[in-house]
Design a protein around this motif. Structure first.
Motif, PDB file in Angstrom:
ATOM      1  N   SER A  38       0.819  -1.213   0.000  1.00 22.68           N
ATOM      2  CA  SER A  38       0.000   0.000   0.000  1.00 22.68           C
ATOM      3  C   SER A  38       0.854   1.265   0.000  1.00 22.68           C
ATOM      4  O   SER A  38       0.368   2.356  -0.268  1.00 22.68           O
ATOM      5  CB  SER A  38      -0.921   0.011   1.219  1.00 22.68           C
ATOM      6  OG  SER A  38      -0.145  -0.021   2.397  1.00 22.68           O
ATOM      7  N   TYR A  39       2.166   1.088   0.255  1.00 27.27           N
ATOM      8  CA  TYR A  39       3.072   2.244   0.200  1.00 27.27           C
ATOM      9  C   TYR A  39       3.063   2.864  -1.202  1.00 27.27           C
ATOM     10  O   TYR A  39       3.349   4.045  -1.368  1.00 27.27           O
ATOM     11  CB  TYR A  39       4.490   1.811   0.591  1.00 27.27           C
ATOM     12  CG  TYR A  39       5.516   2.894   0.433  1.00 27.27           C
ATOM     13  CD1 TYR A  39       5.494   4.035   1.252  1.00 27.27           C
ATOM     14  CD2 TYR A  39       6.503   2.805  -0.545  1.00 27.27           C
ATOM     15  CE1 TYR A  39       6.422   5.031   1.093  1.00 27.27           C
ATOM     16  CE2 TYR A  39       7.439   3.804  -0.704  1.00 27.27           C
ATOM     17  CZ  TYR A  39       7.391   4.925   0.112  1.00 27.27           C
ATOM     18  OH  TYR A  39       8.315   5.917  -0.053  1.00 27.27           O
ATOM     19  N   THR A  40       2.700   2.033  -2.210  1.00 23.10           N
ATOM     20  CA  THR A  40       2.603   2.494  -3.595  1.00 23.10           C
ATOM     21  C   THR A  40       1.796   3.787  -3.709  1.00 23.10           C
ATOM     22  O   THR A  40       2.133   4.678  -4.481  1.00 23.10           O
ATOM     23  CB  THR A  40       1.900   1.414  -4.442  1.00 23.10           C
ATOM     24  OG1 THR A  40       2.561   0.178  -4.213  1.00 23.10           O
ATOM     25  CG2 THR A  40       1.954   1.751  -5.919  1.00 23.10           C
ATOM     26  N   LEU A  41       0.724   3.873  -2.927  1.00 22.79           N
ATOM     27  CA  LEU A  41      -0.168   5.033  -3.031  1.00 22.79           C
ATOM     28  C   LEU A  41       0.429   6.286  -2.394  1.00 22.79           C
ATOM     29  O   LEU A  41       0.097   7.402  -2.778  1.00 22.79           O
ATOM     30  CB  LEU A  41      -1.518   4.707  -2.370  1.00 22.79           C
ATOM     31  CG  LEU A  41      -2.231   3.503  -2.982  1.00 22.79           C
ATOM     32  CD1 LEU A  41      -3.459   3.130  -2.165  1.00 22.79           C
ATOM     33  CD2 LEU A  41      -2.616   3.783  -4.431  1.00 22.79           C
ATOM     34  N   GLU A  42       1.342   6.078  -1.415  1.00 26.77           N
ATOM     35  CA  GLU A  42       1.926   7.239  -0.729  1.00 26.77           C
ATOM     36  C   GLU A  42       3.249   7.664  -1.340  1.00 26.77           C
ATOM     37  O   GLU A  42       3.683   8.807  -1.167  1.00 26.77           O
ATOM     38  CB  GLU A  42       2.190   6.900   0.746  1.00 26.77           C
ATOM     39  CG  GLU A  42       1.002   6.331   1.493  1.00 26.77           C
ATOM     40  CD  GLU A  42       1.451   5.428   2.643  1.00 26.77           C
ATOM     41  OE1 GLU A  42       2.605   5.560   3.100  1.00 26.77           O
ATOM     42  OE2 GLU A  42       0.647   4.570   3.061  1.00 26.77           O
ATOM     43  N   TRP A  49       7.731   9.307  -8.939  1.00 29.59           N
ATOM     44  CA  TRP A  49       8.876   8.868  -9.752  1.00 29.59           C
ATOM     45  C   TRP A  49       9.406   7.512  -9.309  1.00 29.59           C
ATOM     46  O   TRP A  49      10.028   6.806 -10.089  1.00 29.59           O
ATOM     47  CB  TRP A  49       9.993   9.913  -9.773  1.00 29.59           C
ATOM     48  CG  TRP A  49      10.601  10.228  -8.419  1.00 29.59           C
ATOM     49  CD1 TRP A  49      10.230  11.250  -7.588  1.00 29.59           C
ATOM     50  CD2 TRP A  49      11.652   9.524  -7.757  1.00 29.59           C
ATOM     51  NE1 TRP A  49      10.992  11.208  -6.450  1.00 29.59           N
ATOM     52  CE2 TRP A  49      11.877  10.173  -6.530  1.00 29.59           C
ATOM     53  CE3 TRP A  49      12.436   8.413  -8.096  1.00 29.59           C
ATOM     54  CZ2 TRP A  49      12.836   9.748  -5.614  1.00 29.59           C
ATOM     55  CZ3 TRP A  49      13.397   7.986  -7.193  1.00 29.59           C
ATOM     56  CH2 TRP A  49      13.590   8.658  -5.964  1.00 29.59           C
ATOM     57  N   THR A  50       9.136   7.116  -8.059  1.00 34.13           N
ATOM     58  CA  THR A  50       9.628   5.812  -7.629  1.00 34.13           C
ATOM     59  C   THR A  50       8.791   4.673  -8.215  1.00 34.13           C
ATOM     60  O   THR A  50       9.094   3.514  -8.013  1.00 34.13           O
ATOM     61  CB  THR A  50       9.637   5.675  -6.087  1.00 34.13           C
ATOM     62  OG1 THR A  50       8.314   5.843  -5.601  1.00 34.13           O
ATOM     63  CG2 THR A  50      10.542   6.682  -5.426  1.00 34.13           C
ATOM     64  N   LYS A  57      10.997   1.104   1.614  1.00 34.16           N
ATOM     65  CA  LYS A  57       9.757   1.284   2.360  1.00 34.16           C
ATOM     66  C   LYS A  57       8.709   0.245   2.019  1.00 34.16           C
ATOM     67  O   LYS A  57       7.876  -0.113   2.836  1.00 34.16           O
ATOM     68  CB  LYS A  57       9.194   2.685   2.093  1.00 34.16           C
ATOM     69  CG  LYS A  57      10.022   3.736   2.803  1.00 34.16           C
ATOM     70  CD  LYS A  57       9.213   4.961   3.136  1.00 34.16           C
ATOM     71  CE  LYS A  57      10.033   5.950   3.942  1.00 34.16           C
ATOM     72  NZ  LYS A  57      10.001   7.290   3.366  1.00 34.16           N
ATOM     73  N   ALA A  58       8.733  -0.268   0.766  1.00 33.50           N
ATOM     74  CA  ALA A  58       7.646  -1.163   0.340  1.00 33.50           C
ATOM     75  C   ALA A  58       7.988  -2.636   0.497  1.00 33.50           C
ATOM     76  O   ALA A  58       7.088  -3.467   0.600  1.00 33.50           O
ATOM     77  CB  ALA A  58       7.270  -0.860  -1.108  1.00 33.50           C
TER      78      ALA A  58
END
Lengths: 142, 160
Positions: A60-64, A68-69, B29-30
């Motif tokens: 879910s870090y994808t959304l935050e 560019w990452t 982080k992911a």
């Protein structure tokens, strides 16, 4: 743990060469873009399985995350498609040399300036020697 | 046409290094598997659109090709997975030089035996010397990295 990282990187390179040779052959049958698509599509399925069983991180870090990452996938598409397209024209050897030169230039620049969240290690004497040794190796191979 | 192809592949190399750096950052982080999964998912979506507009091949021929040609997908997954693990530990340059060594060594072996219907190019003296120089390159990169790390640590311990 550091040694393990080096070992994994060697294996990754080996995978890259096998992959290039095999996909060039597949590309002749089903098409270039289609070969790339096959790789990413089936790769997604394999990884979804891996993620379900072994995923410990936080998808879910994808959304935050900064946008560019998230570009890694798009860049991978450019690489794989370029290999599948060029190998039948100029051969595996020359294709790999071009890829390698691109890799060397870009990784030196990225790390020297600490771009893209990399460690940001300055170029030093040893690293320049390393690149010179790589260039000698390339000349000897082709 | 040849020159155009070489330029195209050069860009492929540039993007490969950029991908390594970006994914290394994202994974902190992911997580490793999550980063690799995202790379493949977005790649799939991107290619689906490209194929809709410019696809000229025959995707359905996939059921007819020999299985060994399809097995390369596992290699593709392993590559991204391993890179995501290595970059945060040893940095972009060290990872890439090491990757390159693996690439060339296996490339030479594939050439030597002519695997996967490729040309047969025997492993001669100059190619063996090339392997020695590659080993030297890894040694230098390792030493260079140890030094960069030391300098970075000193900087942290005694900030001016």
């Amino acid at each position: 743990m550091r040694y393990l990282a080096y070992l994994l990187a060697v294996l990754a390179g080996a995978a890259l060469s096998f992959e290039g040779a095999i996909y060039a052959e597949l590309g002749n049958t089903i098409g270039k873009l289609e070969t790339s698509f096959y790789n990413f599509f089936v790769g997604s399925i394999i990884l979804t399985l891996l993620w379900i069983f072994f995923g410990k991180g936080r998808l879910s870090y994808t959304l935050e995350a900064p946008k560019w990452t998230l570009l890694g996938g798009m860049l991978g598409v450019v690489y794989l498609t370029s290999i599948v397209v060029s190998v039948p024209f100029v051969g595996v050897g020359l294709s790999m040399v071009s890829v390698i030169i691109g890799q060397l230039i870009m990784s030196m620049i990225i790390e020297h300036y600490g771009w893209l969240g990399s460690i940001g290690a300055k170029i030093n004497k040893e690293k320049v020697f390393a690149v010179i040794s790589m260039i000698i190796a390339l000349i000897l191979v082709y | 046409m040849g020159i155009l192809m070489i330029l195209f592949t050069l860009i492929g190399g540039l993007t490969l290094s950029t991908q390594s750096a970006i994914n290394g950052t994202f994974s902190r982080k992911a997580g490793t598997i999550e980063t690799t999964l995202l790379t493949f998912l977005t790649g799939t979506m991107f290619l689906a659109i490209l194929i809709l507009f410019w696809g000229q091949g025959n995707l359905s021929a996939i059921v007819e090709v020999p299985n060994w040609q399809l097995s390369a997908v596992f290699l593709g997954v392993l590559f991204v997975l391993f890179i995501v693990i290595a970059v945060p530990k040893i940095g972009v340059i060290a990872t890439n030089i090491t990757v390159i060594t693996g690439q060339l060594a296996i490339g030479m072996i594939i050439d030597h035996f002519g695997w996967f219907n490729s040309l047969v190019i025997p492993l001669d003296t100059s190619r063996l010397f090339a392997m020695v120089f590659m080993a030297l390159a890894i040694y230098f990169i390792y030493k260079g990295n140890v030094r960069s790390n030391k300098e970075a640590k000193q900087f942290v311990e005694s900030p001016s």
